[in-house]
Design an enzyme around this catalytic site. Structure first.
Site, PDB file in Angstrom:
ATOM      1  N   VAL A  15      47.188  24.034  40.364  1.00  0.00           N
ATOM      2  CA  VAL A  15      47.390  25.488  40.158  1.00  0.00           C
ATOM      3  C   VAL A  15      48.870  25.854  40.335  1.00  0.00           C
ATOM      4  O   VAL A  15      49.408  26.676  39.582  1.00  0.00           O
ATOM      5  CB  VAL A  15      46.486  26.310  41.109  1.00  0.00           C
ATOM      6  CG1 VAL A  15      46.664  27.806  40.863  1.00  0.00           C
ATOM      7  CG2 VAL A  15      45.026  25.933  40.924  1.00  0.00           C
ATOM      8  N   LYS A  97      39.683  29.848  47.959  1.00  0.00           N
ATOM      9  CA  LYS A  97      38.383  30.519  48.218  1.00  0.00           C
ATOM     10  C   LYS A  97      37.773  30.145  49.560  1.00  0.00           C
ATOM     11  O   LYS A  97      37.134  30.950  50.205  1.00  0.00           O
ATOM     12  CB  LYS A  97      37.385  30.264  47.086  1.00  0.00           C
ATOM     13  CG  LYS A  97      37.278  28.825  46.626  1.00  0.00           C
ATOM     14  CD  LYS A  97      38.049  28.616  45.362  1.00  0.00           C
ATOM     15  CE  LYS A  97      38.368  27.137  45.204  1.00  0.00           C
ATOM     16  NZ  LYS A  97      38.734  26.769  43.872  1.00  0.00           N
ATOM     17  N   GLU A 121      42.912  37.137  43.081  1.00  0.00           N
ATOM     18  CA  GLU A 121      42.087  37.119  41.866  1.00  0.00           C
ATOM     19  C   GLU A 121      41.740  35.693  41.432  1.00  0.00           C
ATOM     20  O   GLU A 121      40.634  35.432  40.953  1.00  0.00           O
ATOM     21  CB  GLU A 121      42.834  37.839  40.736  1.00  0.00           C
ATOM     22  CG  GLU A 121      42.022  38.082  39.498  1.00  0.00           C
ATOM     23  CD  GLU A 121      40.822  38.994  39.735  1.00  0.00           C
ATOM     24  OE1 GLU A 121      41.008  40.191  39.909  1.00  0.00           O
ATOM     25  OE2 GLU A 121      39.682  38.488  39.750  1.00  0.00           O
ATOM     26  N   GLY A 179      41.624  18.500  35.919  1.00  0.00           N
ATOM     27  CA  GLY A 179      42.105  19.414  36.973  1.00  0.00           C
ATOM     28  C   GLY A 179      41.123  20.528  37.302  1.00  0.00           C
ATOM     29  O   GLY A 179      41.509  21.560  37.846  1.00  0.00           O
ATOM     30  N   ASP A 193      31.738  25.470  46.741  1.00  0.00           N
ATOM     31  CA  ASP A 193      32.788  26.249  46.078  1.00  0.00           C
ATOM     32  C   ASP A 193      32.238  27.564  45.482  1.00  0.00           C
ATOM     33  O   ASP A 193      32.777  28.647  45.768  1.00  0.00           O
ATOM     34  CB  ASP A 193      33.463  25.359  45.020  1.00  0.00           C
ATOM     35  CG  ASP A 193      34.452  26.101  44.160  1.00  0.00           C
ATOM     36  OD1 ASP A 193      35.634  26.176  44.533  1.00  0.00           O
ATOM     37  OD2 ASP A 193      34.041  26.637  43.110  1.00  0.00           O
ATOM     38  N   LYS A 197      32.991  31.634  46.584  1.00  0.00           N
ATOM     39  CA  LYS A 197      33.336  32.692  45.615  1.00  0.00           C
ATOM     40  C   LYS A 197      32.329  33.846  45.700  1.00  0.00           C
ATOM     41  O   LYS A 197      32.713  35.023  45.620  1.00  0.00           O
ATOM     42  CB  LYS A 197      33.379  32.103  44.207  1.00  0.00           C
ATOM     43  CG  LYS A 197      34.543  31.124  44.028  1.00  0.00           C
ATOM     44  CD  LYS A 197      34.386  30.274  42.791  1.00  0.00           C
ATOM     45  CE  LYS A 197      35.555  29.312  42.629  1.00  0.00           C
ATOM     46  NZ  LYS A 197      35.327  28.272  41.626  1.00  0.00           N
TER      47      LYS A 197
HETATM   48  N1  HSE Z   1      36.802  23.475  41.451  1.00  0.00           N
HETATM   49  C1  HSE Z   1      36.779  24.822  41.002  1.00  0.00           C
HETATM   50  C2  HSE Z   1      35.822  24.920  39.821  1.00  0.00           C
HETATM   51  C3  HSE Z   1      38.158  25.250  40.611  1.00  0.00           C
HETATM   52  O1  HSE Z   1      35.496  23.883  39.260  1.00  0.00           O
HETATM   53  O2  HSE Z   1      35.418  26.025  39.474  1.00  0.00           O
HETATM   54  C4  HSE Z   1      38.306  26.706  40.337  1.00  0.00           C
HETATM   55  O3  HSE Z   1      38.014  27.479  41.461  1.00  0.00           O
END
Ligand code: HSE
Length: 395
Positions: A15, A97, A121, A179, A193, A197
């Site tokens: 990023v 996050k 964001e 990535g 993850d 979020k």
């Molecule tokens: N690893 C996360 C995904 C990256 O695949 O959504 C973006 O937050």
């Protein structure tokens, strides 16, 4: 704020490099990266040596730096950096996050006490401007539900393995090479993850701060060919879907589970690394936002948008939280689910409240019905034990 913003950047991974590219190739907006603090001294980086430092205080103690952009991996190191930056009166942009989900309340208080702005964001759904949509457009409307696909890696893996018949290992490798995946992809495939979020979005959508440990997450790593067979027989796709929903008793429940998606659902055609968010308002009805949920440039673009917003003095108001009118949080809700299992004792352990469909085969069985989310939480470890023997999906 000074005319030309001076940025101190922490981290130059996927990023960070995306932001650097987007910043250097934007025509409309200018900001200078004054220093980039990184960890590994032996990595080659496409940055002038004068920009690089290994000492966080080179940014935190520099009075010329207005904005700290935090793009490192480790959530606890990030918490220290972000807290120190806010205490020193610097504005902060982060895409982290996990940091946010673990420390929302402390960070909310720090940005308030120090009268600075903390924007993030890029931390939820990559390039989709969902936080500002919730903050600015839905700041007064009572929302019923926010749901969707919040993780690009798992959506990429599901698309490549189910639609394109790639092996799981190859699909994950591609997601890592592109990535999309976290450094530890367990966070993606086990649903941590998207849970982080969902917790961030619950604050902006409902004014709720929820602890990650209180929210159920089951990812895609329990899925088996038999689940895919069920999906294809019924014409469904499988997606990992977080749900944040207001219940009839006005409480809000949050959970992350894989789901069978019908063709009529907006999320059906959200494939690869794309994310989709469905926002349901009391008066406005349903809105659907779709965009790239992961990747260097889309996420870098979201960070740049926050930096640009800062240059206009933008702050989140956290209106629904600040007004202290948030609904309560509960896991006491019935969900419609499919359970694949391989022994009768599984059904005695994971008791459904209602069964509407039952299949008994030679190698596996499944039921469809309703189960209380609390019972799913109690049985999370049991479901995950002996990977692939059992799976649970929403319907
Ligand atoms: N690893 C996360 C995904 C990256 O695949 O959504 C973006 O937050």
């Amino acid at each position: 704020m000074s005319n030309k913003l001076k940025i101190g950047l922490f981290g130059f991974g996927c990023v960070g490099q995306g932001l650097y590219h987007v910043l250097n190739n934007s025509t409309g907006f200018k900001a200078d990266i004054k220093k980039v603090v990184v960890k590994n001294k032996f990595k080659d980086r496409a940055l002038g040596p004068e920009l690089i430092s290994y000492d966080k205080w080179d940014i935190l103690n520099d009075p010329e730096i207005d904005i700290v952009v935090e793009l490192i991996d480790n959530a606890e190191d990030a918490f220290y950096i972000v807290s120190e930056a806010l205490k020193r009166g610097k504005h902060v942009v982060t895409a982290n996050k996990k940091l946010l989900a673990l420390h929302l309340e402390e960070l909310y208080l720090l940005q308030k006490e120090n009268n600075v702005s903390l924007l993030y964001e890029a931390a939820a759904c990559g390039s989709i401007p969902i936080i500002r949509t919730l903050e600015e457009y839905f700041d007064n409307e009572e929302l019923e539900k926010v749901s969707g696909i919040f993780n690009g890696t798992t959506n990429y893996i599901l698309t490549k393995t189910i639609n394109e018949k790639l092996s799981y290992a190859d699909a994950l490798k591609q997601a890592q090479d592109k990535g999309f995946a976290e450094t530890d992809p367990t966070n993606d495939v086990e649903g941590f993850d998207p849970k982080f979020k969902a917790i961030i979005l619950a604050l902006h959508a409902f004014g709720l701060i929820i602890k990650p440990d209180d929210v159920l997450n089951i990812g895609i790593n329990t899925l088996h060919d038999n689940d895919i067979k069920y999906a294809s027989e019924k014409g469904y796709k499988i997606k990992l879907t977080p749900v944040i929903q207001r219940l009839e008793n006005d409480k809000v429940s949050v959970f992350v589970l894989p789901r069978f998606i019908k063709e009529s659902n907006h999320l059906y055609n959200v494939d690869n690394e794309f994310n989709g968010v469905i926002v349901e308002g009391k008066f406005s009805g349903e809105q659907f936002l779709q965009g790239r949920g992961a990747g260097s440039l889309p996420t870098g673009a979201a960070v740049l948008s926050d930096i640009s917003a800062l240059s206009h003095g933008y702050k989140y108001e956290f209106k629904k939280y600040a007004q202290k009118k948030a609904p309560g949080f509960t896991n006491d809700v019935l969900v419609q689910a499919y359970l694949r299992f391989n022994a009768q004792k599984d059904l005695e352990q994971i008791k459904f409240d209602e069964i509407t469909e039952r299949y008994t085969g030679s190698g596996y069985h499944y039921i469809v019905g309703k189960i209380n989310l609390k019972r799913l939480i109690e049985n999370r470890e049991y479901i995950l034990k002996n990977k692939c023997k059992r799976s649970i999906l929403l319907l």
